[in-house]
Design a protein around this motif. Structure first.
Motif, short mmCIF file in Angstrom:
data_model
loop_
_atom_site.label_atom_id
_atom_site.label_comp_id
_atom_site.label_asym_id
_atom_site.label_seq_id
_atom_site.Cartn_x
_atom_site.Cartn_y
_atom_site.Cartn_z
N GLY A 110 -25.38 108.90 -6.10
CA GLY A 110 -24.15 109.45 -5.52
C GLY A 110 -22.90 108.86 -6.14
O GLY A 110 -21.82 108.96 -5.56
N ALA A 111 -23.05 108.28 -7.32
CA ALA A 111 -21.91 107.56 -7.92
C ALA A 111 -21.32 108.33 -9.08
O ALA A 111 -22.00 109.06 -9.80
N VAL A 157 -22.25 101.03 -14.61
CA VAL A 157 -21.68 100.79 -13.27
C VAL A 157 -20.93 102.04 -12.84
O VAL A 157 -20.36 102.75 -13.67
N GLY A 158 -20.98 102.32 -11.56
CA GLY A 158 -20.33 103.50 -11.02
C GLY A 158 -19.84 103.24 -9.61
O GLY A 158 -20.28 102.31 -8.94
N ARG A 159 -18.93 104.10 -9.19
CA ARG A 159 -18.38 104.00 -7.84
C ARG A 159 -19.09 105.05 -6.99
O ARG A 159 -19.02 106.24 -7.31
N VAL A 160 -19.79 104.61 -5.95
CA VAL A 160 -20.47 105.57 -5.08
C VAL A 160 -19.40 106.38 -4.34
O VAL A 160 -18.45 105.82 -3.77
N LEU A 165 -22.10 117.54 -12.32
CA LEU A 165 -22.74 118.49 -11.40
C LEU A 165 -23.20 117.80 -10.11
O LEU A 165 -22.94 118.29 -9.00
N ALA A 166 -23.87 116.66 -10.25
CA ALA A 166 -24.38 115.96 -9.06
C ALA A 166 -23.22 115.46 -8.19
O ALA A 166 -23.28 115.52 -6.95
N ASN A 167 -22.16 114.97 -8.82
CA ASN A 167 -20.98 114.51 -8.07
C ASN A 167 -20.35 115.69 -7.31
O ASN A 167 -19.94 115.55 -6.15
N HIS A 168 -20.26 116.83 -7.98
CA HIS A 168 -19.67 118.02 -7.38
C HIS A 168 -20.46 118.43 -6.13
O HIS A 168 -19.89 118.74 -5.07
#
Lengths: 342, 342
Positions: free
Chosen positions: B90-91, B152-155, B208-211
């Motif tokens: 979810g990031a 690294v990512g921001r959820v 796509l998943a973030n959207h």
């Protein structure tokens, strides 16, 4: 860079030495392609902004041979190396990732010893492995075990580190004797019996480096760990990146009798040999004694010393005042002498 | 685990297949030693708390052979694979690290092509390489080039993903046809001419998943990318980790004619074959049509489909309703069939 001959068209071992040839490879083939301001800083860690917090992020692959050596192993090296790189950015390590490339035929017992060492080093460094990956390659396509760790850390609010902060008169400290890691690995590889008392210095530096920053705040201007290309590599990088000259006093640089003897037999300059439990800090002159006292009060800093200073000479160079009072330029090592040291 | 014979005492290729034997190695040798609650979740990414923000952190090594294949190469794979793992948590990807293990003798021209591919994939995935490392190993100790990326990512604040959120009736979607990556690499390795139209699906899924998460919020309950052990691996993991049964309808799973033919010739079950540009999302029934529409409106989701659902059967199993109306258990692949697929 235009290839100038056949040698220039293939990777050679020296491209991995962390010295001049590594720099050339980075500058010709990697950095221009990936070009971005964070990467281009080429610090031990990248520093990112995450909603107003400074996040340090770093990675290293470990291909040391042999994978177990006096004082440590590839697992301890992977945990310490990556958490130390976070610490050099003024960060407290938060978490590590662990990616294993295993060669078919590796003994499970060896993997178990390395995993136990990773866990022990993580406990010592107060950092956990939170994510990982395991790949296996066919026999003859690897060398037992390669490890890649990445790390994330929170940059301490007190930290204000950067080449641009260096000023004439700043003093350079180191937390102990140099060259032990590289000499240990090389002696083991060459079966040098006389060097049997040498042990790698591989150790987690974050607690000590974090303490220094918390206590002395912006009086600490830069920290670097002299790994692959040794103290010579780090001080020549400092001169090049800061535009200030660096003067190191050979007599002040801690070096054990065993390491000195091993380096002489091997014909190597201790300044160019890898360390895995040492760091240098450049501090404002008024804070130097406090920094030295703080370092000396910690088990990983009991042989700490002030070894040099930032000087006004131009053009910017790193120079050494030798034991006999001479003066010579400290060059970035070319890179070929010690492959697979980390 | 007590070793039960010589085979159990050494690493074999199947330990790296991402299937049952990889699980056994992790459970016997790695997880108990590193034991901590974040690692033990074994998601595609770890999720850490950083001053109230959720930070996703992940890593993968890439050892694919050949390093260049139709539709991609090891560099594109490394960027997509790691940023996709962040997206599955979810990031939004923030930054990547890049660690290269180069074999002496690698052509610089090859490295240049891979670096250009990394840069292009990074631009496509909207994520930058901010830190890295380069090591060189002697000829015969590697295989051209191994890459390890960490990310690294921001959820996203809207993300509420987890096995514990799954409920009877939730629907399972996939964004397109399966098995293309694994079949492409394997066909190239075996020089299967008939498979010349196959191309790896390797692609960056984060946008796509973030959207999907931003639009449908907590109606999206879980996302996973079926890489090394294929769709079979992911759905059997979901059943095991959630304690809920999963039912997949074979006729609904998108599969191209080329992939079907290649899998038949190779004697492989497409469900067990690696994908590098596909993900499944488990969504609440009321949101399933909206999710399908959203996926189909994106170039990477135009062949999206609803392929299954969470069912009340006990004990928890992943099952397949076959094309001819039969029902069979979907097992976690053992692991040996496709070494070095990613």
């Amino acid at each position: 860079m235009q290839p100038t001959g056949n040698l220039d068209q293939h990777i050679v071992l020296a491209h991995g030495g962390g010295g001049q040839l590594t720099s050339e490879l980075l500058n010709a083939t990697i950095l221009p392609v990936l070009d971005n301001p964070v990467l281009n800083k080429l610090g031990d860690s990248a520093v990112l902004d995450l909603a107003g917090h400074r996040l340090a992020f770093t990675t290293d692959s470990y291909v040391v041979q042999p994978i177990e050596f006096p004082g440590g192993d590839i697992g301890r090296l992977a945990v310490c190396g990556t958490s130390n790189d976070l610490a050099m950015a003024g960060a407290e390590p938060l978490a590590l990732s662990l990616a294993l490339i295993l060669e078919e035929g590796l003994e499970i017992a060896t993997l178990q010893r390395i995993m136990a060492s990773i866990a022990a080093a993580g406990a010592e460094a107060n950092v956990r492995v939170v994510t990982g990956d395991t790949k296996v390659i066919e026999r003859g396509r690897g060398d037992g075990l390669y490890i890649t760790t990445a790390g994330v850390g929170r940059v301490l609010p007190e930290a204000s580190l950067g080449y641009d902060r260096l000023e004439e008169g700043d003093l350079i400290l180191i937390n102990g004797p140099i060259a032990e890691h590289g000499l240990t690995v090389l002696s083991r590889r060459k079966n040098l019996e006389f060097a049997s008392r040498l042990r790698s210095d591989v150790a987690p530096l974050a607690a000590l480096a974090n303490h220094l920053v918390r206590e002395l705040k912006d009086s600490v201007k830069l920290m670097r760990d002299p790994t692959r290309s040794g103290l010579a590599g780090v001080v020549s990088e400092i001169a090049a990146a800061s535009g200030k000259s660096v003067l190191i006093e050979e007599d002040e640089v801690p070096l054990t009798a065993e390491a000195r003897a091993a380096a002489e037999v091997l014909g190597l300059d201790p300044l160019t040999i890898a360390n895995e439990g040492k760091f240098i800090a450049v501090v404002a002159p008024a804070a130097a004694q406090a920094a030295l006292t703080l370092l000396k009060s910690h088990p990983l800093g009991c042989q700490a010393a002030i070894i040099g200073r930032i000087t006004p000479e131009t053009p910017p160079l790193a120079e050494l005042i030798t034991s006999i009072g001479g003066r010579r330029v400290i060059q970035m090592p070319y890179g070929e002498q010690l492959p697979r040291i980390c």
